[in-house]
Design a protein around this motif. Structure first.
Motif, mmCIF file in Angstrom:
data_model
loop_
_atom_site.group_PDB
_atom_site.id
_atom_site.type_symbol
_atom_site.label_atom_id
_atom_site.label_comp_id
_atom_site.label_asym_id
_atom_site.label_seq_id
_atom_site.Cartn_x
_atom_site.Cartn_y
_atom_site.Cartn_z
ATOM 1 N N GLN B 115 0.726 -1.378 0.239
ATOM 2 C CA GLN B 115 -0.310 0.039 -0.126
ATOM 3 C C GLN B 115 1.033 1.100 -0.054
ATOM 4 O O GLN B 115 1.960 1.302 0.853
ATOM 5 N N ALA B 116 0.635 1.990 -0.617
ATOM 6 C CA ALA B 116 1.332 3.132 -1.045
ATOM 7 C C ALA B 116 0.558 4.264 -1.276
ATOM 8 O O ALA B 116 -0.212 4.313 -2.427
ATOM 9 N N CYS B 117 0.495 5.852 -0.966
ATOM 10 C CA CYS B 117 -0.391 7.238 -1.487
ATOM 11 C C CYS B 117 0.385 7.284 -2.864
ATOM 12 O O CYS B 117 1.998 7.564 -3.199
ATOM 13 N N ASN B 118 -0.193 8.039 -3.706
ATOM 14 C CA ASN B 118 -0.006 7.979 -4.857
ATOM 15 C C ASN B 118 0.145 9.512 -4.495
ATOM 16 O O ASN B 118 0.253 9.949 -3.284
ATOM 17 N N ALA B 119 0.920 10.325 -5.586
ATOM 18 C CA ALA B 119 1.323 12.084 -5.986
ATOM 19 C C ALA B 119 0.315 12.702 -5.566
ATOM 20 O O ALA B 119 0.099 14.097 -4.356
ATOM 21 N N LYS B 120 -0.927 12.424 -5.534
ATOM 22 C CA LYS B 120 -2.459 13.435 -4.645
ATOM 23 C C LYS B 120 -2.649 12.810 -3.380
ATOM 24 O O LYS B 120 -3.651 13.328 -2.755
ATOM 25 N N GLY B 121 -1.589 11.856 -2.778
ATOM 26 C CA GLY B 121 -2.242 11.534 -1.350
ATOM 27 C C GLY B 121 -3.267 10.690 -1.253
ATOM 28 O O GLY B 121 -3.598 10.670 -0.491
ATOM 29 N N GLU B 122 -3.463 9.916 -2.472
ATOM 30 C CA GLU B 122 -4.515 8.723 -2.407
ATOM 31 C C GLU B 122 -3.806 7.467 -1.839
ATOM 32 O O GLU B 122 -2.997 7.068 -2.738
ATOM 33 N N LEU B 123 -4.325 6.800 -1.593
ATOM 34 C CA LEU B 123 -3.933 4.944 -1.345
ATOM 35 C C LEU B 123 -4.467 3.995 -1.871
ATOM 36 O O LEU B 123 -5.398 4.091 -2.641
ATOM 37 N N CYS B 124 -3.731 3.468 -2.710
ATOM 38 C CA CYS B 124 -3.594 2.505 -3.483
ATOM 39 C C CYS B 124 -2.880 1.527 -3.394
ATOM 40 O O CYS B 124 -2.048 1.299 -2.199
ATOM 41 N N ASP B 125 -3.174 0.146 -3.937
ATOM 42 C CA ASP B 125 -2.885 -0.950 -3.858
ATOM 43 C C ASP B 125 -1.660 -1.985 -4.345
ATOM 44 O O ASP B 125 -2.802 -1.588 -5.438
ATOM 45 N N TYR B 126 -1.172 -1.827 -4.855
ATOM 46 C CA TYR B 126 -0.185 -3.115 -5.235
ATOM 47 C C TYR B 126 -0.179 -4.365 -5.269
ATOM 48 O O TYR B 126 0.065 -4.447 -4.024
ATOM 49 N N GLU B 127 0.388 -5.315 -6.658
ATOM 50 C CA GLU B 127 0.782 -6.251 -5.939
ATOM 51 C C GLU B 127 1.337 -6.227 -7.192
ATOM 52 O O GLU B 127 1.599 -5.875 -8.698
ATOM 53 N N CYS B 128 2.850 -6.968 -6.418
ATOM 54 C CA CYS B 128 3.972 -6.689 -7.519
ATOM 55 C C CYS B 128 4.296 -8.262 -7.989
ATOM 56 O O CYS B 128 5.216 -9.275 -6.407
ATOM 57 N N GLU B 129 5.442 -8.740 -8.497
ATOM 58 C CA GLU B 129 5.824 -10.040 -8.588
ATOM 59 C C GLU B 129 7.330 -10.042 -9.316
ATOM 60 O O GLU B 129 7.272 -8.853 -10.017
ATOM 61 N N GLY B 130 8.635 -10.743 -9.032
ATOM 62 C CA GLY B 130 8.903 -10.956 -9.802
ATOM 63 C C GLY B 130 10.311 -9.564 -9.776
ATOM 64 O O GLY B 130 10.819 -9.032 -8.572
ATOM 65 N N TYR B 131 10.479 -9.509 -11.047
ATOM 66 C CA TYR B 131 11.555 -8.535 -11.387
ATOM 67 C C TYR B 131 11.367 -7.090 -10.608
ATOM 68 O O TYR B 131 11.226 -6.168 -10.005
ATOM 69 N N GLU B 132 9.404 -6.588 -10.290
ATOM 70 C CA GLU B 132 8.824 -5.418 -10.072
ATOM 71 C C GLU B 132 9.151 -5.619 -8.418
ATOM 72 O O GLU B 132 9.399 -4.718 -8.099
ATOM 73 N N ALA B 133 8.556 -6.911 -8.061
ATOM 74 C CA ALA B 133 8.840 -6.695 -6.477
ATOM 75 C C ALA B 133 10.350 -6.694 -5.871
ATOM 76 O O ALA B 133 10.226 -5.620 -5.202
ATOM 77 N N ARG B 134 11.341 -7.610 -6.611
ATOM 78 C CA ARG B 134 12.654 -7.561 -6.557
ATOM 79 C C ARG B 134 12.765 -5.639 -6.165
ATOM 80 O O ARG B 134 13.436 -5.116 -5.416
ATOM 81 N N ALA B 135 12.193 -4.997 -7.077
ATOM 82 C CA ALA B 135 12.792 -3.506 -7.699
ATOM 83 C C ALA B 135 12.097 -2.746 -6.406
ATOM 84 O O ALA B 135 12.922 -1.746 -5.504
ATOM 85 N N VAL B 136 11.126 -2.739 -6.031
ATOM 86 C CA VAL B 136 10.083 -2.601 -4.722
ATOM 87 C C VAL B 136 11.310 -2.675 -3.720
ATOM 88 O O VAL B 136 11.380 -1.494 -2.382
ATOM 89 N N GLN B 137 10.869 -3.581 -3.488
ATOM 90 C CA GLN B 137 11.985 -4.118 -2.403
ATOM 91 C C GLN B 137 13.109 -3.537 -2.104
ATOM 92 O O GLN B 137 13.562 -2.633 -0.922
ATOM 93 N N HIS B 138 14.099 -3.398 -2.458
ATOM 94 C CA HIS B 138 15.427 -2.902 -3.105
ATOM 95 C C HIS B 138 15.206 -1.482 -2.929
ATOM 96 O O HIS B 138 15.685 -0.645 -1.988
ATOM 97 N N GLU B 139 14.361 -0.552 -3.450
ATOM 98 C CA GLU B 139 13.441 0.975 -2.816
ATOM 99 C C GLU B 139 13.460 1.118 -1.425
ATOM 100 O O GLU B 139 14.155 2.177 -1.304
ATOM 101 N N LEU B 140 12.541 0.112 -1.598
ATOM 102 C CA LEU B 140 11.930 0.922 -0.248
ATOM 103 C C LEU B 140 13.061 0.550 1.142
ATOM 104 O O LEU B 140 12.623 1.109 2.518
ATOM 105 N N ASP B 141 14.238 -0.532 0.685
ATOM 106 C CA ASP B 141 15.436 -0.508 1.994
ATOM 107 C C ASP B 141 15.720 0.645 2.439
ATOM 108 O O ASP B 141 16.370 0.694 3.131
ATOM 109 N N HIS B 142 16.212 1.701 0.903
ATOM 110 C CA HIS B 142 16.718 2.781 1.106
ATOM 111 C C HIS B 142 15.815 3.669 1.959
ATOM 112 O O HIS B 142 16.840 4.761 2.615
ATOM 113 N N LEU B 143 14.779 3.817 2.387
ATOM 114 C CA LEU B 143 13.867 4.824 3.389
ATOM 115 C C LEU B 143 14.476 3.849 4.708
ATOM 116 O O LEU B 143 14.217 5.223 5.419
ATOM 117 N N ASP B 144 14.821 2.776 4.156
ATOM 118 C CA ASP B 144 15.265 2.253 6.259
ATOM 119 C C ASP B 144 16.333 1.961 5.974
ATOM 120 O O ASP B 144 17.240 2.140 6.694
#
Lengths: 173, 166
Positions: B115-144
């Motif tokens: 779950q994440a907000c988009n640019a307008k602040g609306e909460l959105c749900d996503y399902e990701c797999e494979g390469y995209e899921a890897r990219a999301v996890q890599h980027e979210l790690d940076h936030l921590d």
């Protein structure tokens, strides 16, 4: 001439080889580059880039007492080398099967013919003494594309040798 | 719009933990545009986190749509993102614009929901797999304050073991 030397070192594995050798090199003012070190058949092996303006004789001298005390064999050689030259592999190939002579020769010759450049190879003999199995991991670049490589993989798959080819899709984030 | 400077490790600020975004305003939109342009300027860059440009807000952008033959959600603007579920594990090779000249193997979940907000602040749900899921996890790690260097696995041990037990 680059200032890099390659240190090749081998000896019966025991604790302290890395710490003592690298400390001797540090004390001699040498800098270290990339390295591959691993235990192979009960021996500990080192391939280590060493940067120094000292001669090979002087470098030999600087680790001599450690080499003698730990019963190691070592040699430095001048190499043309530089850092920050990593190539990114695009394919991983795993070969395994009942161990017998010729697996590596056959597999790597077919891979070569298909334009495959090996960047990294690790292999183990596992299983039991009576029934050893050979396992090899290769990473490299398929210069002629994956179709040529897939044909090579089919040719390697004979006499019970298993070959698995996986693209390495590097995610840059 | 502007391409921002990417912080490179060993800059210790990359280890800083980012703070949630509170106001969804024009300043945020301008920053998102710059961040996206910076991501696209990178060689092969499919994701970026605000922390990589020294902006410590919980913002990441992931867009793997240029990769052929994979499932993706298009360009995802992920603000205050939170991974809700993880499924499966896979080893894959990663690199990072903040760690040039190095790639290494990292274990990531194969499928995630987030779950994440988009640019307008609306909460959105996503399902990701494979390469995209890897990219999301890599980027979210940076936030921590985590880099893929914190998650490297040995080349030698893990790959074959996983195959054997699959």
């Amino acid at each position: 001439m680059s200032e890099w030397k390659m240190l090749t070192l081998v000896g019966q594995d025991k604790p302290g080889i890395v710490a003592k050798i690298t400390t001797a090199l540090f004390d001699a003012g040498a800098k270290l580059g990339e390295a591959s070190m691993m235990r192979l058949g009960g021996n500990f092996t080192i391939m280590l880039m060493v940067k120094s303006d000292q001669s090979i004789d002087q470098l030999d001298q600087s680790i001599d007492s450690v080499v003698k005390a730990m019963s190691l064999t070592s040699s430095f050689q001048n190499i043309e080398a530089s850092l920050h030259q990593h190539e990114i592999p695009d394919t991983r190939i795993t070969v395994y099967g009942a161990d017998r002579p010729g697996i590596v020769s056959k597999a790597t010759t077919h891979l070569l013919d298909a334009g495959f450049n090996i960047l990294d190879l690790e292999s183990d003999v596992a299983g039991s003494e009576a029934e050893p199995i050979y396992i090899m991991h290769i990473e490299g670049i398929a210069a002629h594309g994956s179709d040529a490589l897939e044909k090579a993989v089919e040719q390697i798959k004979t006499n019970g040798v298993n070959v698995d080819m996986t693209p390495i899709d590097v995610m840059i984030g | 719009m502007a391409v921002l400077d990417i912080l490179k490790y060993p800059d210790e600020v990359l280890k800083q933990i980012s703070e949630p975004v509170e106001s969804f305003d024009n300043e945020l939109l301008a920053f998102l545009a710059d961040l996206e342009e910076t991501m696209r300027a990178g060689p092969g860059g499919v994701g970026i986190a605000a922390a990589q440009v020294g902006n410590f807000r919980r913002i990441a952008i992931v867009d793997v749509s240029a990769k052929p033959k994979i499932k993706h959600n298009g360009c995802m603007i992920l603000i205050n993102p939170e991974i809700k579920t993880w499924d499966g594990m896979k080893i894959g090779r990663e690199g990072c614009m903040s760690v040039p000249d190095y790639t290494g193997n990292v274990i990531r979940a194969e499928k995630i929901t987030l779950q994440a907000c988009n640019a307008k602040g609306e909460l959105c749900d996503y399902e990701c797999e494979g390469y995209e899921a890897r990219a999301v996890q890599h980027e979210l790690d940076h936030l921590d304050g985590m880099l893929f260097l914190d998650r490297l696995v040995s080349r030698r041990t893990d790959l074959f073991k996983r195959k054997k037990y699959k």
